[in-house]
Design a protein around this motif. Structure first.
Motif, PDB file in Angstrom:
ATOM      1  N   ASP A 269       0.835  -1.202   0.000  1.00 20.30           N
ATOM      2  CA  ASP A 269       0.000   0.000   0.000  1.00 20.30           C
ATOM      3  C   ASP A 269       0.874   1.257   0.000  1.00 20.30           C
ATOM      4  OD1 ASP A 269       0.980  -0.089   2.548  1.00 20.30           O
ATOM      5  OD2 ASP A 269      -0.938   0.187   3.556  1.00 20.30           O
ATOM      6  N   ARG A 270       0.234   2.412  -0.041  1.00 17.04           N
ATOM      7  CA  ARG A 270       0.957   3.688  -0.157  1.00 17.04           C
ATOM      8  C   ARG A 270       1.894   3.937   1.010  1.00 17.04           C
ATOM      9  NH1 ARG A 270      -1.793   8.385  -3.310  1.00 17.04           N
ATOM     10  NH2 ARG A 270      -2.850   7.180  -4.915  1.00 17.04           N
ATOM     11  N   ALA A 271       1.482   3.591   2.216  1.00 14.54           N
ATOM     12  CA  ALA A 271       2.329   3.820   3.391  1.00 14.54           C
ATOM     13  C   ALA A 271       3.606   2.984   3.309  1.00 14.54           C
ATOM     14  CB  ALA A 271       1.559   3.499   4.661  1.00 14.54           C
ATOM     15  N   GLN A 272       3.458   1.744   2.876  1.00 14.62           N
ATOM     16  CA  GLN A 272       4.632   0.882   2.743  1.00 14.62           C
ATOM     17  C   GLN A 272       5.556   1.378   1.632  1.00 14.62           C
ATOM     18  OE1 GLN A 272       2.546  -2.800   2.087  1.00 14.62           O
ATOM     19  NE2 GLN A 272       3.010  -3.552   4.162  1.00 14.62           N
ATOM     20  N   LYS A 273       4.968   1.857   0.538  1.00 18.60           N
ATOM     21  CA  LYS A 273       5.780   2.397  -0.550  1.00 18.60           C
ATOM     22  C   LYS A 273       6.538   3.639  -0.092  1.00 18.60           C
ATOM     23  CE  LYS A 273       3.042   0.703  -4.420  1.00 18.60           C
ATOM     24  NZ  LYS A 273       2.190   1.047  -5.558  1.00 18.60           N
ATOM     25  N   ALA A 274       5.857   4.518   0.636  1.00 18.46           N
ATOM     26  CA  ALA A 274       6.510   5.731   1.136  1.00 18.46           C
ATOM     27  C   ALA A 274       7.642   5.369   2.095  1.00 18.46           C
ATOM     28  CB  ALA A 274       5.492   6.628   1.832  1.00 18.46           C
ATOM     29  N   GLU A 275       7.422   4.376   2.926  1.00 16.31           N
ATOM     30  CA  GLU A 275       8.457   3.935   3.862  1.00 16.31           C
ATOM     31  C   GLU A 275       9.648   3.332   3.104  1.00 16.31           C
ATOM     32  OE1 GLU A 275       8.983   0.579   7.331  1.00 16.31           O
ATOM     33  OE2 GLU A 275       6.996   1.460   7.033  1.00 16.31           O
ATOM     34  N   SER A 276       9.370   2.549   2.070  1.00 20.15           N
ATOM     35  CA  SER A 276      10.433   1.958   1.255  1.00 20.15           C
ATOM     36  C   SER A 276      11.247   3.037   0.545  1.00 20.15           C
ATOM     37  CB  SER A 276       9.848   1.016   0.208  1.00 20.15           C
ATOM     38  OG  SER A 276       9.281  -0.101   0.814  1.00 20.15           O
ATOM     39  N   ILE A 277      10.568   4.047   0.046  1.00 24.26           N
ATOM     40  CA  ILE A 277      11.265   5.143  -0.642  1.00 24.26           C
ATOM     41  C   ILE A 277      12.170   5.883   0.332  1.00 24.26           C
ATOM     42  CG2 ILE A 277      10.920   7.392  -1.762  1.00 24.26           C
ATOM     43  CD1 ILE A 277       8.431   6.164  -3.123  1.00 24.26           C
ATOM     44  N   GLU A 278      11.690   6.149   1.537  1.00 26.52           N
ATOM     45  CA  GLU A 278      12.512   6.837   2.541  1.00 26.52           C
ATOM     46  C   GLU A 278      13.722   5.989   2.931  1.00 26.52           C
ATOM     47  OE1 GLU A 278      12.353  10.007   3.586  1.00 26.52           O
ATOM     48  OE2 GLU A 278      10.776  10.165   2.079  1.00 26.52           O
ATOM     49  N   THR A 279      13.514   4.691   3.073  1.00 23.71           N
ATOM     50  CA  THR A 279      14.628   3.790   3.388  1.00 23.71           C
ATOM     51  C   THR A 279      15.664   3.816   2.278  1.00 23.71           C
ATOM     52  OG1 THR A 279      13.118   2.355   4.607  1.00 23.71           O
ATOM     53  CG2 THR A 279      15.228   1.403   3.961  1.00 23.71           C
ATOM     54  N   LEU A 280      15.209   3.753   1.035  1.00 22.91           N
ATOM     55  CA  LEU A 280      16.137   3.783  -0.101  1.00 22.91           C
ATOM     56  C   LEU A 280      16.853   5.125  -0.212  1.00 22.91           C
ATOM     57  CD1 LEU A 280      14.118   1.822  -2.801  1.00 22.91           C
ATOM     58  CD2 LEU A 280      16.222   1.112  -1.683  1.00 22.91           C
ATOM     59  N   LYS A 281      16.171   6.213   0.113  1.00 27.36           N
ATOM     60  CA  LYS A 281      16.826   7.528   0.106  1.00 27.36           C
ATOM     61  C   LYS A 281      17.987   7.535   1.088  1.00 27.36           C
ATOM     62  CE  LYS A 281      13.147  10.649  -1.387  1.00 27.36           C
ATOM     63  NZ  LYS A 281      12.279  11.756  -1.031  1.00 27.36           N
ATOM     64  N   GLY A 282      17.763   6.953   2.274  1.00 27.59           N
ATOM     65  CA  GLY A 282      18.827   6.845   3.271  1.00 27.59           C
ATOM     66  C   GLY A 282      19.983   5.989   2.776  1.00 27.59           C
ATOM     67  N   VAL A 283      19.660   4.893   2.109  1.00 27.20           N
ATOM     68  CA  VAL A 283      20.700   4.007   1.563  1.00 27.20           C
ATOM     69  C   VAL A 283      21.535   4.753   0.537  1.00 27.20           C
ATOM     70  CG1 VAL A 283      21.049   2.000   0.056  1.00 27.20           C
ATOM     71  CG2 VAL A 283      19.498   1.833   2.007  1.00 27.20           C
ATOM     72  N   PHE A 284      20.884   5.424  -0.406  1.00 27.63           N
ATOM     73  CA  PHE A 284      21.605   6.128  -1.455  1.00 27.63           C
ATOM     74  C   PHE A 284      22.423   7.296  -0.898  1.00 27.63           C
ATOM     75  CE2 PHE A 284      18.097   4.473  -4.332  1.00 27.63           C
ATOM     76  CZ  PHE A 284      18.892   3.468  -4.867  1.00 27.63           C
ATOM     77  N   ALA A 285      21.966   7.911   0.175  1.00 26.74           N
ATOM     78  CA  ALA A 285      22.683   9.042   0.756  1.00 26.74           C
ATOM     79  C   ALA A 285      23.903   8.592   1.566  1.00 26.74           C
ATOM     80  CB  ALA A 285      21.741   9.854   1.638  1.00 26.74           C
ATOM     81  N   GLU A 286      23.775   7.481   2.293  1.00 29.18           N
ATOM     82  CA  GLU A 286      24.824   7.079   3.222  1.00 29.18           C
ATOM     83  C   GLU A 286      25.845   6.118   2.624  1.00 29.18           C
ATOM     84  OE1 GLU A 286      22.821   5.529   6.622  1.00 29.18           O
ATOM     85  OE2 GLU A 286      21.752   7.391   7.000  1.00 29.18           O
ATOM     86  N   ALA A 287      25.488   5.419   1.561  1.00 31.08           N
ATOM     87  CA  ALA A 287      26.387   4.412   0.999  1.00 31.08           C
ATOM     88  C   ALA A 287      27.516   5.063   0.214  1.00 31.08           C
ATOM     89  CB  ALA A 287      25.607   3.464   0.094  1.00 31.08           C
ATOM     90  N   GLY A 288      28.702   4.471   0.324  1.00 32.21           N
ATOM     91  CA  GLY A 288      29.834   4.948  -0.470  1.00 32.21           C
ATOM     92  C   GLY A 288      29.610   4.666  -1.943  1.00 32.21           C
ATOM     93  N   ALA A 289      29.118   3.476  -2.235  1.00 30.49           N
ATOM     94  CA  ALA A 289      28.767   3.087  -3.599  1.00 30.49           C
ATOM     95  C   ALA A 289      27.632   2.085  -3.522  1.00 30.49           C
ATOM     96  CB  ALA A 289      29.960   2.467  -4.311  1.00 30.49           C
ATOM     97  N   VAL A 290      26.724   2.162  -4.476  1.00 32.81           N
ATOM     98  CA  VAL A 290      25.603   1.226  -4.561  1.00 32.81           C
ATOM     99  C   VAL A 290      25.774   0.451  -5.863  1.00 32.81           C
ATOM    100  CG1 VAL A 290      23.108   0.988  -4.698  1.00 32.81           C
ATOM    101  CG2 VAL A 290      24.088   2.787  -3.274  1.00 32.81           C
ATOM    102  N   VAL A 291      26.046  -0.845  -5.734  1.00 36.06           N
ATOM    103  CA  VAL A 291      26.241  -1.708  -6.901  1.00 36.06           C
ATOM    104  C   VAL A 291      24.887  -2.282  -7.294  1.00 36.06           C
ATOM    105  CG1 VAL A 291      27.412  -3.750  -7.803  1.00 36.06           C
ATOM    106  CG2 VAL A 291      28.575  -2.269  -6.162  1.00 36.06           C
ATOM    107  N   VAL A 292      24.525  -2.125  -8.564  1.00 33.98           N
ATOM    108  CA  VAL A 292      23.253  -2.621  -9.083  1.00 33.98           C
ATOM    109  C   VAL A 292      23.542  -3.856  -9.924  1.00 33.98           C
ATOM    110  CG1 VAL A 292      21.213  -2.048 -10.435  1.00 33.98           C
ATOM    111  CG2 VAL A 292      22.368  -0.260  -9.137  1.00 33.98           C
ATOM    112  N   ALA A 293      22.792  -4.947  -9.647  1.00 40.58           N
ATOM    113  CA  ALA A 293      23.035  -6.203 -10.351  1.00 40.58           C
ATOM    114  C   ALA A 293      21.734  -6.916 -10.664  1.00 40.58           C
ATOM    115  CB  ALA A 293      23.928  -7.099  -9.507  1.00 40.58           C
ATOM    116  N   HIS A 294      21.741  -7.680 -11.750  1.00 41.60           N
ATOM    117  CA  HIS A 294      20.618  -8.552 -12.082  1.00 41.60           C
ATOM    118  C   HIS A 294      20.829  -9.869 -11.350  1.00 41.60           C
ATOM    119  CE1 HIS A 294      19.475  -6.491 -16.135  1.00 41.60           C
ATOM    120  NE2 HIS A 294      19.317  -5.709 -15.090  1.00 41.60           N
ATOM    121  N   ASN A 295      19.781 -10.327 -10.694  1.00 46.45           N
ATOM    122  CA  ASN A 295      19.897 -11.546  -9.906  1.00 46.45           C
ATOM    123  C   ASN A 295      18.877 -12.594 -10.328  1.00 46.45           C
ATOM    124  OD1 ASN A 295      17.850  -9.909  -8.972  1.00 46.45           O
ATOM    125  ND2 ASN A 295      18.001 -10.616  -6.877  1.00 46.45           N
TER     126      ASN A 295
END
Length: 171
Positions: A2-28
């Motif tokens: 739902d929208r609340a979970q999506k908003a929470e996920s977006i905020e979590t990802l914003k924190g990840v992208f801000a704090e991480a030295g590098a974010v490696v993207v891979a197909h799994n």
């Protein structure tokens, strides 16, 4: 989700992208649970994390960071590996990609910079933060050790001379 979970996920990802030295993207796609567990364990040992993300939520969390090049990274089933140290996640994922054909590194994000797969490979060859710290400590300690050795040598020689005279007198 739902929208609340999506908003929470977006905020979590914003924190990840801000704090991480590098974010490696891979197909799994096609990895078994055991292989994913192995990858996550290897990353955890280095202080990194692997997370499967929804592309749309990741792009919203990035909020235009990286420009159009980011759009190419987040296509298909992707996961992100990240750590505060920019090198550790790249090292582990590059090694895992060599061992496993189903795990394909697409690229990486470092602040505003977007790296391709070759850039991630180059990043993985750099020394980690702990290795750099060890080298610096070694460089700082080496002169101090040499100075201490030079200062102790005359005192040691003098003590051996006195010991030899004492042994000679005793005999």
């Amino acid at each position: 989700m739902d929208r609340a979970q999506k908003a929470e996920s977006i905020e979590t990802l914003k924190g990840v992208f801000a704090e991480a030295g590098a974010v490696v993207v891979a197909h799994n796609l096609g990895l078994t649970v055991a292989e994913m567990t192995d990858l996550r364990g290897r990353l955890r040992e280095q202080g990194a994390t692997f997370k499967v993300v929804k592309n749309r939520l990741a792009l919203k969390a990035l909020d235009g960071k990286g420009g159009d090049a980011v759009l190419d990274l987040f296509k298909g089933p992707v996961g992100i590996a990240y750590a505060p140290d920019p090198v550790s996640a790249a090292k582990v994922t590059s090694q895992f990609a060599k061992d496993n054909d189903k795990f394909v590194i697409v690229g990486a994000l470092m602040d505003e910079t977007v790296l391709d797969a070759k850039g991630v490979e180059s990043l993985s060859k750099l020394p980690s933060l702990d290795e750099l710290r060890a080298k610096i400590v070694g460089l700082v300690q080496a002169p101090a050790t040499k100075v201490a050795g030079v200062l102790q040598a005359p005192a040691g020689q003098l003590a051996r001379v006195f010991g030899a005279y004492a042994a000679k007198d005793a005999a």
